[in-house]
Each structure stands twice: as C-alpha cells, then as structure tokens.
Scaffold this active site. Structure first.
Site, PDB file in Angstrom:
ATOM      1  N   CYS A 122      -2.435   7.833   5.021  1.00 30.46           N
ATOM      2  CA  CYS A 122      -2.467   7.504   3.585  1.00 30.46           C
ATOM      3  C   CYS A 122      -3.785   7.957   2.958  1.00 30.46           C
ATOM      4  O   CYS A 122      -3.883   8.057   1.740  1.00 30.46           O
ATOM      5  CB  CYS A 122      -2.246   6.016   3.386  1.00 30.46           C
ATOM      6  SG  CYS A 122      -3.049   5.026   4.626  1.00 30.46           S
ATOM      7  N   GLU A 169       0.881  -1.169   0.000  1.00 31.56           N
ATOM      8  CA  GLU A 169       0.000   0.000   0.000  1.00 31.56           C
ATOM      9  C   GLU A 169       0.912   1.209   0.000  1.00 31.56           C
ATOM     10  O   GLU A 169       1.706   1.388   0.914  1.00 31.56           O
ATOM     11  CB  GLU A 169      -0.876  -0.044   1.252  1.00 31.56           C
ATOM     12  CG  GLU A 169      -2.033   0.903   1.196  1.00 31.56           C
ATOM     13  CD  GLU A 169      -2.009   1.840   2.362  1.00 31.56           C
ATOM     14  OE1 GLU A 169      -2.324   1.429   3.477  1.00 31.56           O
ATOM     15  OE2 GLU A 169      -1.662   3.020   2.129  1.00 31.56           O
TER      16      GLU A 169
HETATM   17  P1  NAP Z   1       9.497   3.751   3.547  1.00 33.38           P
HETATM   18  O1  NAP Z   1      10.703   4.558   3.285  1.00 33.38           O
HETATM   19  O2  NAP Z   1       8.760   3.251   2.374  1.00 33.38           O
HETATM   20  O3  NAP Z   1       9.979   2.518   4.467  1.00 33.38           O
HETATM   21  C1  NAP Z   1       9.053   1.557   4.964  1.00 33.38           C
HETATM   22  C2  NAP Z   1       9.775   0.252   5.231  1.00 33.38           C
HETATM   23  O4  NAP Z   1      10.219  -0.297   3.981  1.00 33.38           O
HETATM   24  C3  NAP Z   1      11.019   0.386   6.110  1.00 33.38           C
HETATM   25  O5  NAP Z   1      11.035  -0.720   6.981  1.00 33.38           O
HETATM   26  C4  NAP Z   1      12.169   0.291   5.144  1.00 33.38           C
HETATM   27  O6  NAP Z   1      13.248  -0.406   5.714  1.00 33.38           O
HETATM   28  C5  NAP Z   1      11.614  -0.558   4.019  1.00 33.38           C
HETATM   29  N1  NAP Z   1      12.210  -0.174   2.749  1.00 33.38           N
HETATM   30  C6  NAP Z   1      12.070   1.006   2.102  1.00 33.38           C
HETATM   31  N2  NAP Z   1      12.754   0.995   0.944  1.00 33.38           N
HETATM   32  C7  NAP Z   1      13.355  -0.217   0.860  1.00 33.38           C
HETATM   33  C8  NAP Z   1      14.199  -0.839  -0.088  1.00 33.38           C
HETATM   34  N3  NAP Z   1      14.594  -0.212  -1.200  1.00 33.38           N
HETATM   35  N4  NAP Z   1      14.635  -2.089   0.154  1.00 33.38           N
HETATM   36  C9  NAP Z   1      14.263  -2.741   1.271  1.00 33.38           C
HETATM   37  N5  NAP Z   1      13.465  -2.210   2.218  1.00 33.38           N
HETATM   38  C10 NAP Z   1      13.009  -0.965   2.026  1.00 33.38           C
HETATM   39  O7  NAP Z   1       8.457   4.521   4.427  1.00 33.38           O
HETATM   40  P2  NAP Z   1       8.608   5.441   5.737  1.00 33.38           P
HETATM   41  O8  NAP Z   1       9.976   5.326   6.327  1.00 33.38           O
HETATM   42  O9  NAP Z   1       7.500   5.079   6.593  1.00 33.38           O
HETATM   43  O10 NAP Z   1       8.356   6.919   5.236  1.00 33.38           O
HETATM   44  C11 NAP Z   1       8.998   7.501   4.132  1.00 33.38           C
HETATM   45  C12 NAP Z   1       7.936   8.098   3.211  1.00 33.38           C
HETATM   46  O11 NAP Z   1       6.962   7.111   2.900  1.00 33.38           O
HETATM   47  C13 NAP Z   1       7.137   9.244   3.780  1.00 33.38           C
HETATM   48  O12 NAP Z   1       7.760  10.465   3.674  1.00 33.38           O
HETATM   49  C14 NAP Z   1       5.874   9.158   2.974  1.00 33.38           C
HETATM   50  O13 NAP Z   1       6.033   9.853   1.759  1.00 33.38           O
HETATM   51  C15 NAP Z   1       5.688   7.709   2.677  1.00 33.38           C
HETATM   52  N6  NAP Z   1       4.674   7.010   3.508  1.00 33.38           N
HETATM   53  C16 NAP Z   1       3.484   6.724   2.937  1.00 33.38           C
HETATM   54  C17 NAP Z   1       2.516   6.059   3.672  1.00 33.38           C
HETATM   55  C18 NAP Z   1       1.208   5.698   3.052  1.00 33.38           C
HETATM   56  O14 NAP Z   1       0.385   5.173   3.751  1.00 33.38           O
HETATM   57  N7  NAP Z   1       0.996   5.928   1.777  1.00 33.38           N
HETATM   58  C19 NAP Z   1       2.742   5.680   4.980  1.00 33.38           C
HETATM   59  C20 NAP Z   1       3.979   5.983   5.542  1.00 33.38           C
HETATM   60  C21 NAP Z   1       4.936   6.645   4.782  1.00 33.38           C
HETATM   61  P3  NAP Z   1      14.588   0.241   6.288  1.00 33.38           P
HETATM   62  O15 NAP Z   1      14.472   1.722   6.213  1.00 33.38           O
HETATM   63  O16 NAP Z   1      14.723  -0.288   7.667  1.00 33.38           O
HETATM   64  O17 NAP Z   1      15.657  -0.312   5.415  1.00 33.38           O
END
Ligand code: NAP
Length: 502
Positions: free
Chosen positions: A273, A236
């Site tokens: 979200c 999601e």
């Molecule tokens: P994220 O960067 O997508 O990370 C979520 C999880 O996925 C973390 O555990 C991260 O692990 C892992 N991950 C991310 N990229 C990866 C990759 N290339 N390979 C392996 N694992 C990976 O989300 P976030 O830290 O919660 O927030 C960052 C951004 O996501 C926000 O600024 C926002 O834009 C968006 N977000 C969207 C929603 C939604 O519901 N649409 C919710 C939350 C956040 P590690 O970091 O531990 O490696």
C-alpha cells in the site's frame, strides 16, 4: 435461482449471528482479565506461531507466490507485533488514566472524576491479501484488538485460506494454554460478500478493521451506515504515495535515486500500500537523468508472480487503461514475456498539464507501476500536489538547499499524508510507537488513527469517566495507590505517584 441465493444469504446471516453471540459472551469475560493475563495470551500466540514457522512459510508461499525470505520476515514481524502489544499492556500507561480529585471547599463542590480507556466490544477484522501474516489472522489489527480487551472475529482472506487456518490453530492452542474464553478469537472462512456484510451489520459488532481495495473498504463503510447504531470502520484503502524529487538532489544523486526507487517500485511485485506510484519533479537535466537511469533499472527486473490471479488481472486491466490515457508515455518496462499471473514492471511519464486535466492519472494501479509527472516550475508542482486526494505517505527527496528553496511546496506535502518521509523510500513500514500508517481519506476512513504501531490500539477503545467512586470500586488503573505503577495525569500533572489524600 433467486430462492437459492436468498437461502444462501439467510444461512450466512444465521451463522454469523451465532458467531457474534459467542463473540459478545467471550468479550464480557475477557474484558475482566488482567493486562498481565492478556499479555501472556498474546505472547503465547507468538510462541505457537513460531513453532509452526517451518510449516507456515512454504504453505503461505504456495498460496501467495511470495518468496520464502519475505514470508520468514513477515512471520517475525507478526510475532514482534504480538509481543509489542503484550509489552504495551504490561506497562499499562496506554489507558491514559487521568484523575481530577475532589474539592469540597469549592462552590459548588467539585466531585472526584477519574477517566480511562476501556475496550469497545467485539471487533471484526478483515484479513488482507498482501500480508498473509502481518495483516491477516493474527496480524496487527487482531493483536491490537486483543490487547485492548475486546474479542475479535476474523474474516479470513480467501486468497490464503490454508495459511489462515494454520495460524488460527496456533491461536486456539494459545487460548487453551492460557485459559482465555474459547470464543475470544473466531475465524470466519466463508468467502462471500454476504458473510462480510452480515458481520459488519450485526448489532454486537462494535468496530471493523480492514485493509484492501477502495471498493471493498467503501462497501463496508456503507454497510455500517445502514446500521441502526453506527460503528466505526477503520479501512485502509488505496494510496499512490507521491514522491517529489527536488532539483538540487537530482543534480547530484540522479543515479542513486533511480536505483533506490526502482527497488521500491518493484518490491514485493509492487503489492504494498506504500508503493511509490507517483514521482514528481521539475523539468531539468537532473530529472531527465533520473528517469533514464530509472528506466534502465526497471528493464532489468524480471516479471514476477502476483499474489493471486484476481490481483494480476486487476493490475493488467488497470495498466492497459492507464496506457490509453492521452499524453502518457512509457519510460520503460521490464519485459513483455510474462507468464500467467506475472506482472511486468512499468514506469511511465506525463507532463503536468495533461496530468492536471485528467483525474484518471491519480488512480491506484496496484502492482509494480509508477507514473512520473514532469512539471514546468514550482508553482505547477504545487498545483499537482494540490490536485491529489489523501495519501498514506508523501516523500521528499531533497538536500538542505532544496528544503530552503521549496519551503512552500514541502509545507503542502505535509497536508497530504499521515507519514512524510525525507530521503527514504515509502515501502517498509517500521512497527513502533511513533509510526503513523494512516492518512486523510481515501487513504483511510479516519486520519486520526494508525493501523501500525502501538497506538493502533486506540481504534478499539472509548473513554469512560467514573465520578465519586469508592476506591474499592475503581479499576486498578484508577485506584488511589496506583498498584500498577502506571503514568497518570493527576490534577493536570503527569506522575506515577499515588493520589495524595486530602
Ligand atoms: P478486496 O477486494 O478489497 O477484499 C478484501 C476483503 O474484503 C476480502 O475479505 C473480501 O471478502 C472483503 N470484501 C471486499 N468487498 C466486499 C464487499 N463489497 N462486501 C463484503 N466484503 C467485501 O481486496 P483484495 O482481494 O486483497 O485485492 C483486490 C484489490 O485490492 C487489489 O487489486 C488492490 O487494488 C487492492 N488492495 C489494496 C491494498 C492496499 O493496501 N491499499 C492491499 C491489498 C489489496 P470476500 O472476497 O471473501 O467476499
């Protein structure tokens, strides 16, 4: 340096191999446990989390900057999800048992065929940053996996490690109390992309659940594609949740709508979200009044701390990139005196022509930001909607007159998202059987499924057909006598009756 990096990668992969071996071993035992036992396990997790409430709430608040009241509510939602899945599997009909009885007199003879859903095997769940309880260690994804009969490996989100560890300790107590195999639930706290990748590509992994960024979700899908045997990744990701404000309701309710939407845009510092990121309307006095009242409400909102510095950095960057786009005008912002990690709420507007000529306007800016699109007429409004990608929600703010006057536009709104709302704000997702928290790509990777509500369990199962089995060989769900009393489809008729002997 390269050698050190490779060594770290190898260590992550070796550790993950051990974790996944344990997950498979646990799965092969756990899948044989009765639904009643699995339900007791889920209920015990809920009880153990409840016992830790007083410790969990302040700890999570310290790690996420979320207010105590919100976190208290989120714990209740989390325990509610666990007991909801327990009730679902105790009742039992969710397995979609179907039985087609044999007919020896048919030419050729028809065999006895019985079908039900069975768990797929170990599932990897990535905890989300914006829901430290409800979408993290013991959140909805985990609860639905455990209810299905699969084991789960949780990749804890690095933004709230202590909270995740404490919740995991509650799960471990529940494992010990209910005699569930030790590795049915495992927690990976390694905060590296390598660990996440190793989990997704491991051959024992049979499914992945994720909530987070588009980049993160897409990376996991790519890892899954590289596998020899592909697996589904239920991710999601981003959504800007367009809401259309129709003319008749605007002419009557502009101020009330503005108050309702100012609250929705800034709820949880916009870190949902389902945050309404796009507000569409046709040029009119009503839409002007709405935007000016919305602006007044937004200026009253105090800057608030976001979940973590990375998210705040992304918000500020995303916002400044958006503000550079040609044609964008700021309607209002809350305050420019924000401290570190605090977000300033902002509403901007753009005319539909500029919107349609620049895809950047459809980018998600995760935080308390929303963009109003001012359209010349219904045709242009529909064109704007047609330019959008898949969404989690699509909002219709309308009177009965509007619904009659704009049928065509409203019909288009139905194609956009998994949940279509009339005269409600999209934030606030009810956890129930009828909820769809999903939607066409890129809102999620598979619009056929939801990550909230009882049907979220369907992501972790597959159908299996058993042909001509002796009654004693069949699982209880498919036995002639229907010992579980579940609803089954027998020869195309839904019933709780036993199979009639020929
Ligand atoms: P994220 O960067 O997508 O990370 C979520 C999880 O996925 C973390 O555990 C991260 O692990 C892992 N991950 C991310 N990229 C990866 C990759 N290339 N390979 C392996 N694992 C990976 O989300 P976030 O830290 O919660 O927030 C960052 C951004 O996501 C926000 O600024 C926002 O834009 C968006 N977000 C969207 C929603 C939604 O519901 N649409 C919710 C939350 C956040 P590690 O970091 O531990 O490696």
């Amino acid at each position: 340096m390269q050698q050190t990096l490779n060594a770290e990668k190898n260590t992550a992969a070796a550790n993950i191999d051990g974790v996944m071996q344990n997950a498979l071993y646990a799965f092969n035992q756990y899948k044989k446990f009765s639904s009643a036992k699995r339900a007791a396990f889920l209920e015990t997790i809920a009880d153990e989390i409840e016992k830790l409430r007083e410790q969990l709430v302040p700890l999570a608040s310290e790690e996420t900057n979320l207010p105590l009241a919100r976190l208290n509510g989120e714990i209740s939602r989390t325990t509610g999800q666990l007991t909801m899945f327990a009730a679902l599997i105790k009742e039992g009909s969710w397995v979609e048992a179907s039985i087609d009885t044999a007919d020896a007199n048919r030419t050729p003879p028809k065999p006895d065929i019985r079908k039900m859903l069975v768990p797929v095997g170990p599932v990897v769940v990535f905890g989300a940053s914006n829901f430290p309880f409800a979408f993290s260690t013991a959140g909805g994804d985990t609860a639905s996996v455990l209810a299905s009969g699969s084991s789960v490996v949780i990749k804890a989100h690095p933004a709230h490690p202590e909270t995740s560890a404490l919740v995991f300790s509650a799960m471990q107590k529940a494992i010990a109390k209910t005699g569930i195999p030790q590795h049915t639930v495992q927690h990976v706290t390694d905060t590296s992309n390598d660990a996440g990748k190793a989990l997704v590509i491991h051959p024992h992994t049979k499914g992945v659940g994720f909530t987070g960024s588009f980049a993160g979700g897409k990376a996991l899908v790519e890892y899954a594609r590289q596998r020899e045997i592909p697996i589904p990744v239920f991710a999601e990701m981003g959504s800007i949740n367009p809401v259309v404000f129709y003319p008749d309701t605007l002419s009557k309710n502009a101020e009330a709508l503005a108050a309702q939407y100012a609250a929705s845009i800034t709820l949880g510092v916009g870190q949902f979200c389902t945050n309404p990121g796009l507000l569409l309307g046709i040029k009119s006095k009503g839409f002007d009044n709405f935007l000016s009242a919305l602006g007044k409400e937004i200026t009253k909102v105090q800057p608030q701390k976001m979940l973590h510095s990375g998210i705040c950095f992304s918000y500020k960057n995303g916002l400044s990139e958006m503000l550079e786009q040609q044609g964008l005008q700021v309607v209002a912002q809350s305050s420019t005196d924000a401290n570190d990690n605090e977000a300033v709420a902002l509403v901007a507007s753009v005319d539909a022509k500029a919107f349609l000529s620049n895809k950047h306007f459809t980018e998600e800016v995760f935080g308390p930001y929303s963009l109003a699109i001012i359209c010349d007429d219904a045709a242009q409004l529909k064109q704007c909607l047609q330019s959008l990608n898949g969404q989690l929600t699509s909002g219709i703010m309308a009177t009965e007159k509007d619904v009659a006057d704009y049928t065509d536009v409203i019909e288009w709104q139905h194609t956009l998202a998994g949940r279509i709302l009339l005269n409600n704000a999209p934030t606030g997702v009810e956890v129930c059987a009828s909820m769809v928290h999903g939607g066409p790509y890129p809102a999620t990777t598979d619009a056929r499924f939801t990550s909230v509500g009882t049907t979220a369990i369907k992501r972790w199962v597959r159908p299996i057909a058993l042909q001509n089995f002796f009654d004693a060989m069949l699982p209880d769900e498919l036995k002639n006598d229907n010992p579980l009393g579940i609803l089954r489809l027998i020869d195309n008729v839904y019933t709780r009756d036993a199979v009639r002997k020929a």
